[in-house]
Design a protein around this motif. Structure first.
Motif, PDB file in Angstrom:
ATOM      1  N   ASP A  56     -22.846   9.240  12.330  1.00  0.00           N
ATOM      2  CA  ASP A  56     -23.826   8.302  12.889  1.00  0.00           C
ATOM      3  C   ASP A  56     -25.152   8.272  12.128  1.00  0.00           C
ATOM      4  N   HIS A  99     -20.745  18.427  20.320  1.00  0.00           N
ATOM      5  CA  HIS A  99     -21.824  19.419  20.250  1.00  0.00           C
ATOM      6  C   HIS A  99     -22.913  19.328  21.309  1.00  0.00           C
ATOM      7  N   GLY A 117     -20.093  12.430  16.055  1.00  0.00           N
ATOM      8  CA  GLY A 117     -20.423  11.051  16.414  1.00  0.00           C
ATOM      9  C   GLY A 117     -20.187  10.051  15.285  1.00  0.00           C
ATOM     10  N   ASP A 168     -24.483  15.668  11.932  1.00  0.00           N
ATOM     11  CA  ASP A 168     -24.553  14.508  12.839  1.00  0.00           C
ATOM     12  C   ASP A 168     -26.021  14.060  12.948  1.00  0.00           C
ATOM     13  N   ALA A 169     -26.242  12.769  13.180  1.00  0.00           N
ATOM     14  CA  ALA A 169     -27.623  12.269  13.300  1.00  0.00           C
ATOM     15  C   ALA A 169     -28.358  12.876  14.487  1.00  0.00           C
ATOM     16  N   HIS A 170     -27.599  13.304  15.498  1.00  0.00           N
ATOM     17  CA  HIS A 170     -28.222  13.902  16.689  1.00  0.00           C
ATOM     18  C   HIS A 170     -28.253  15.419  16.565  1.00  0.00           C
TER      19      HIS A 170
HETATM   20 ZN   LIG Z   1     -24.407  11.944  17.047  1.00  0.00          ZN
END
Ligand SMILES: [Zn+2]
Length: 315
Positions: A253, A127, A295, A165-167
């Motif tokens: 993640d 992403h 991730g 996702d954490a990001h």
């Molecule tokens: Zn991530």
């Protein structure tokens, strides 16, 4: 009976960076070991499908030709970086990236043609890639390309993309910021603390896409309870979207113990997300969900979170 399409094969193992890089081949291998040990890969509800290579024309539905040529050349030389230092080039990175994209598109095609109830590409969900550049371990943005194909090939005009996702999924979020057909909701660790430094709650889309994008920012240390509270907003957003298709980027993640983020989710969060989106998809789009891995850099976390995704989407 339609089955869940789970993608795995040698070709997906090729999208992994050289020794010492967090995005390593053991991630997908550990997941595969666990789904086999658990038995879900051999269940009658699951079909294991081979990865497929994308056509360059599919990649060009999103990425610009100059960037695709740049990746192709770097792939032949096999050294240096595709961005400013996170995403190394290696020999064959172009073909490996085509397999990631092709597999996500195959998953989309099977779901759209009712040859699968829903599907999961564990190496998809790249992403951070933008139309013209690689970023954050992501070369070609299979999720963005899937949105493009959902619009053009399958003529959908209400596509929901959910990113846990954490990001922040910047490559998807901003490249479709003005697009009213892409409903994008992204729950992630605060961009003031974590790469890529974006994804704030006042960003809601612009023009006739206003209100069709949502960021949910999680403070460092947020755990399962906070995730579930955040996810309630995702459900509200998703209900308003009345999606014809759901794309889920389920990066692992955010789980406690990840070496590069600061969230404290548990695998239960992934189960919760998968089950809730599954019920929603049954209400709005006959169960059509295409999930992509994203991730996750703690091997056990990746395997456990994605197993819960498979369980949550197969029932
Ligand atoms: Zn991530």
């Amino acid at each position: 009976m339609q089955k869940f399409a789970l993608f795995y094969g040698e070709a997906l193992r090729r999208y992994a960076f050289p020794a010492g890089h967090p995005f390593r081949v053991e991630r997908v291998e550990r997941f595969w070991e666990l789904v086999n040990k658990d038995g879900v890969a051999n269940s009658e509800k699951v079909q294991v499908c081979e990865p497929v290579m994308a056509y360059e024309s599919d990649v060009l539905s999103f990425h610009i030709p100059e960037y695709v040529d740049f990746v192709k050349k770097a792939s032949q030389i096999g050294g240096g970086y595709l961005d400013r230092g996170d995403t190394p080039a290696f020999k064959g990175v172009y073909e490996a990236s085509l397999y990631v994209v092709g597999t996500t598109l195959k998953a989309l095609g099977m779901v759209m043609s009712n040859n699968a109830s829903n599907a999961f590409n564990p190496i998809g969900g790249l992403h951070h890639a933008w139309r013209d550049r690689a970023s954050g371990f992501c070369v070609f943005n299979d999720a963005a390309i899937a949105i493009m194909l959902a619009k053009t090939k399958y003529k959908l005009d209400r596509i929901l993309y959910v990113d846990i996702d954490a990001h922040h999924g910047d490559g998807v979020f901003y490249e479709f910021y003005n697009d009213p057909e892409a409903f994008i909701v992204d729950i992630h660790e605060d961009g003031k603390l974590l790469f890529p430094g974006t994804g704030f709650e006042d960003e809601i889309g612009s023009g006739n896409a206003a209100g069709r994008k949502m960021n949910i920012v999680m403070a460092a240390g947020s755990g399962a309870e906070e995730f579930k509270k955040g996810f309630a907003k995702i459900i509200q957003f998703a209900e308003k979207a009345e999606p014809e298709l759901i794309l889920l980027q389920c990066g692992a993640d955010g789980l406690a113990g990840d070496p590069i983020t600061h969230l404290q989710y548990s695998p239960e969060c992934h189960r919760f997300a998968a089950e809730n989106l599954y019920s929603l998809s049954e209400r709005f789009c006959k169960g059509k969900i295409v999930a992509m891995g994203g991730g996750g850099y703690n091997l056990d976390n990746v395997a456990r979170a994605w197993l819960e995704i498979v369980r949550g989407l197969t029932h």
